[in-house]
Design a protein around this motif. Structure first.
Motif, mmCIF file in Angstrom:
data_model
loop_
_atom_site.group_PDB
_atom_site.id
_atom_site.type_symbol
_atom_site.label_atom_id
_atom_site.label_comp_id
_atom_site.label_asym_id
_atom_site.label_seq_id
_atom_site.Cartn_x
_atom_site.Cartn_y
_atom_site.Cartn_z
ATOM 1 N N TRP A 211 0.888 -1.196 -0.041
ATOM 2 C CA TRP A 211 -0.032 -0.044 0.128
ATOM 3 C C TRP A 211 0.784 1.053 0.025
ATOM 4 O O TRP A 211 1.721 1.518 0.793
ATOM 5 C CB TRP A 211 -0.919 -0.074 1.246
ATOM 6 C CG TRP A 211 -1.807 1.257 1.254
ATOM 7 C CD1 TRP A 211 -2.801 1.503 0.501
ATOM 8 C CD2 TRP A 211 -1.755 2.116 2.129
ATOM 9 N NE1 TRP A 211 -3.516 2.798 0.813
ATOM 10 C CE2 TRP A 211 -2.771 3.107 1.886
ATOM 11 C CE3 TRP A 211 -0.894 2.341 3.429
ATOM 12 C CZ2 TRP A 211 -3.167 4.237 2.740
ATOM 13 C CZ3 TRP A 211 -1.106 3.632 4.076
ATOM 14 C CH2 TRP A 211 -2.213 4.636 3.645
ATOM 15 N N ASN A 212 0.760 1.964 -1.151
ATOM 16 C CA ASN A 212 1.354 3.329 -1.358
ATOM 17 C C ASN A 212 0.263 4.454 -1.148
ATOM 18 O O ASN A 212 -0.394 4.708 -2.134
ATOM 19 C CB ASN A 212 2.241 3.158 -2.374
ATOM 20 C CG ASN A 212 3.339 2.391 -2.265
ATOM 21 O OD1 ASN A 212 4.025 2.127 -1.130
ATOM 22 N ND2 ASN A 212 3.672 1.830 -3.551
ATOM 23 N N ASN B 41 -1.065 7.914 -1.958
ATOM 24 C CA ASN B 41 -1.017 8.994 -2.652
ATOM 25 C C ASN B 41 -1.057 10.170 -1.756
ATOM 26 O O ASN B 41 -1.390 10.332 -0.517
ATOM 27 C CB ASN B 41 -1.921 8.951 -4.039
ATOM 28 C CG ASN B 41 -3.431 9.010 -3.476
ATOM 29 O OD1 ASN B 41 -3.785 9.278 -2.225
ATOM 30 N ND2 ASN B 41 -4.047 8.633 -4.393
ATOM 31 N N SER C 200 -3.060 11.409 1.999
ATOM 32 C CA SER C 200 -2.353 11.753 3.068
ATOM 33 C C SER C 200 -2.352 12.938 3.488
ATOM 34 O O SER C 200 -1.992 13.535 4.628
ATOM 35 C CB SER C 200 -0.762 11.482 2.776
ATOM 36 O OG SER C 200 -0.377 12.388 1.961
#
Length: 142
Positions: free
Chosen positions: A114-115, A117, A121
């Protein structure tokens, strides 16, 4: 319901020991010339002592006489076995067998980290103008 009957059956030996202990101790106390009340009290002490003795004997018998299959049946459905995909420690290292390499590629293709974006955030409250919020609160007072 099945476990209730099973628990009752497991206590049968201990209860039988307790009842025999009550009558044995109470009877010996009466024969020794004690009063009925003293005999009943000593019988009650004999009941508890014999009950715990029977319980210990049942546990000992269960420990030594229960087969491995029955012990395994007790644990079926009570344990959760989680298997996680294995990741190679270094990407440049090749595994020794071709089958292991195919498995590693298949597992790594399924796993996506999970990154987050920038939009997720970012704090949503940063976009709110404090002056507009103050005006809204003043308007609610009126």
């Amino acid at each position: 319901m099945n476990t209730n009957k099973q628990k009752q059956a497991e206590l049968g030996l201990a209860v039988a020991f307790g009842v025999v202990g009550f009558f044995f101790t109470g009877g010996l106390s009466l024969m020794a010339g004690n009063t009925v009340m003293t005999s009943v009290l000593r019988g009650a002490v004999g009941l508890f002592g014999a009950f715990f003795l029977g319980y210990i004997i049942r546990l000992a018998l269960q420990t030594f006489l229960v087969s491995k299959e029955q012990k395994q049946d007790e644990f079926i459905g009570k344990h959760l076995d989680l298997l996680l995909p294995e990741h190679p420690s270094k990407k440049g290292t090749k595994s020794t067998s071709g089958a292991e390499a195919e498995d590693d590629e298949g597992l790594s293709a399924d796993f996506v980290p999970w990154n987050p974006n920038a939009a997720s955030s970012k704090d949503k409250f940063e976009e709110i103008d404090p002056e507009k919020l103050a005006e809204a609160l003043r308007h609610l007072d009126d």
